[in-house]
Design an enzyme around this catalytic site. Structure first.
Site, PDB file in Angstrom:
ATOM      1  N   TYR A 148      83.318  37.315  36.187  1.00 15.16           N
ATOM      2  CA  TYR A 148      84.938  37.730  37.097  1.00 15.16           C
ATOM      3  C   TYR A 148      85.115  37.663  38.475  1.00 15.16           C
ATOM      4  CZ  TYR A 148      85.544  39.148  31.934  1.00 15.16           C
ATOM      5  OH  TYR A 148      85.260  38.642  30.121  1.00 15.16           O
ATOM      6  N   ASP A 177      92.474  36.048  33.953  1.00 14.76           N
ATOM      7  CA  ASP A 177      93.363  35.779  32.729  1.00 14.76           C
ATOM      8  C   ASP A 177      92.859  38.301  32.728  1.00 14.76           C
ATOM      9  OD1 ASP A 177      91.138  36.302  30.887  1.00 14.76           O
ATOM     10  OD2 ASP A 177      92.461  35.656  29.357  1.00 14.76           O
ATOM     11  N   HIS A 192      91.803  34.512  25.777  1.00 11.48           N
ATOM     12  CA  HIS A 192      90.966  35.451  25.729  1.00 11.48           C
ATOM     13  C   HIS A 192      90.121  36.233  24.538  1.00 11.48           C
ATOM     14  CE1 HIS A 192      88.431  38.005  28.880  1.00 11.48           C
ATOM     15  NE2 HIS A 192      87.589  38.047  27.865  1.00 11.48           N
TER      16      HIS A 192
END
Length: 255
Positions: free
Chosen positions: A22, A50, A144
């Site tokens: 991330y 996402d 996800h």
């Protein structure tokens, strides 16, 4: 976000390793993480796109989930979050993740690494095209694990529209919902170059440790080979679009 360090993972096996990341509000932390992964021999960066915010994961909230120790951040910043109510993981993500990260920032990530960059979390042809235009090296079609947004589509149902707009310019991988070898076969028939396995590996690990993981992989491999044999495919290259029928095609044939 691993509970093991990059160095521990690198020393555990000779497999090809990708770093899933991330982007954090402190960009220097992201840069340090990427450099450490490079040094440890990781071969690509998988940027998850996402999670501008963490989805409402009600089980985590109900259980007041506490994030495990995130060893790769030791000495960089504190990851210990113990909220009086709700999910500790959600509290950590809100504090650490950079919600402003956008397509133009792919160029920034490219500036700090020479590794290939794949984006994970693409579900539409429009975003797939933006990813190609941004110069990424691969796309992972993923929702996800269905944990970010309720009613997001199953990845297998949107895989083909992504493959069609990419037109072979970069690899497309499928993540999510792979439970049997037949799922692997369907993904390849619809144009994916590979699939990612998540929950089944964790289930095998929880049930029987390392042997359980090996069993899961063997089961998927054997089911895939049986599916190929019964579909008349001696090699992976023999798997084509003609081997599957989508729900839309089934309904069209009934008209």
């Amino acid at each position: 976000m691993s509970s093991c360090t990059f160095e521990e993972i690198a020393s555990s096996c000779n497999a090809v390793r990708f770093l899933q990341i991330y982007v954090y509000k402190r960009r220097d932390i992201t840069a340090q993480v990427v450099k450490r992964a490079e040094k440890a021999g990781f071969k690509a960066i998988v940027l998850t796109v996402d999670v501008p915010r963490l989805g409402r994961r009600e089980a985590d909230i109900k259980n007041k989930m506490i994030s495990p120790q995130l060893k790769n951040f030791e000495g960089l910043f504190s990851t210990e979050v113990r909220p009086s109510k709700g999910s500790g993981v959600q509290a950590f993500a809100s504090r650490a993740f950079d919600a402003s990260f956008s397509w133009k920032d792919i160029e920034w990530l490219r500036s700090i690494t020479e590794l290939p960059i794949l984006v994970k979390g693409i579900l539409t042809r429009e975003d797939a095209l933006k990813a190609v235009e941004a110069g990424v090296d691969g796309i992972i079609v993923s929702n996800h694990g269905g944990r970010q947004l309720d009613y997001s589509p199953a990845t297998i149902t949107v895989l083909e529209e992504v493959v069609q707009v990419v037109r072979g310019r970069i690899p497309v991988l499928l993540d999510g919902g792979v439970r049997r070898g037949t799922d692997v076969f369907k993904a390849l028939a619809l144009g994916a170059q590979a699939v990612l396995i998540g929950r089944p590996i964790i289930y095998g690990l929880a049930a029987k440790g390392e042997d359980g993981v090996k069993k899961v992989i063997d089961m998927l491999k054997n089911e895939f080979e049986i599916t190929m044999a019964l579909s008349g495919c001696p090699t992976i290259d023999d798997i084509t679009r003609n081997h599957v029928r989508t729900e839309n095609e089934r309904l069209h044939s009934m008209l």
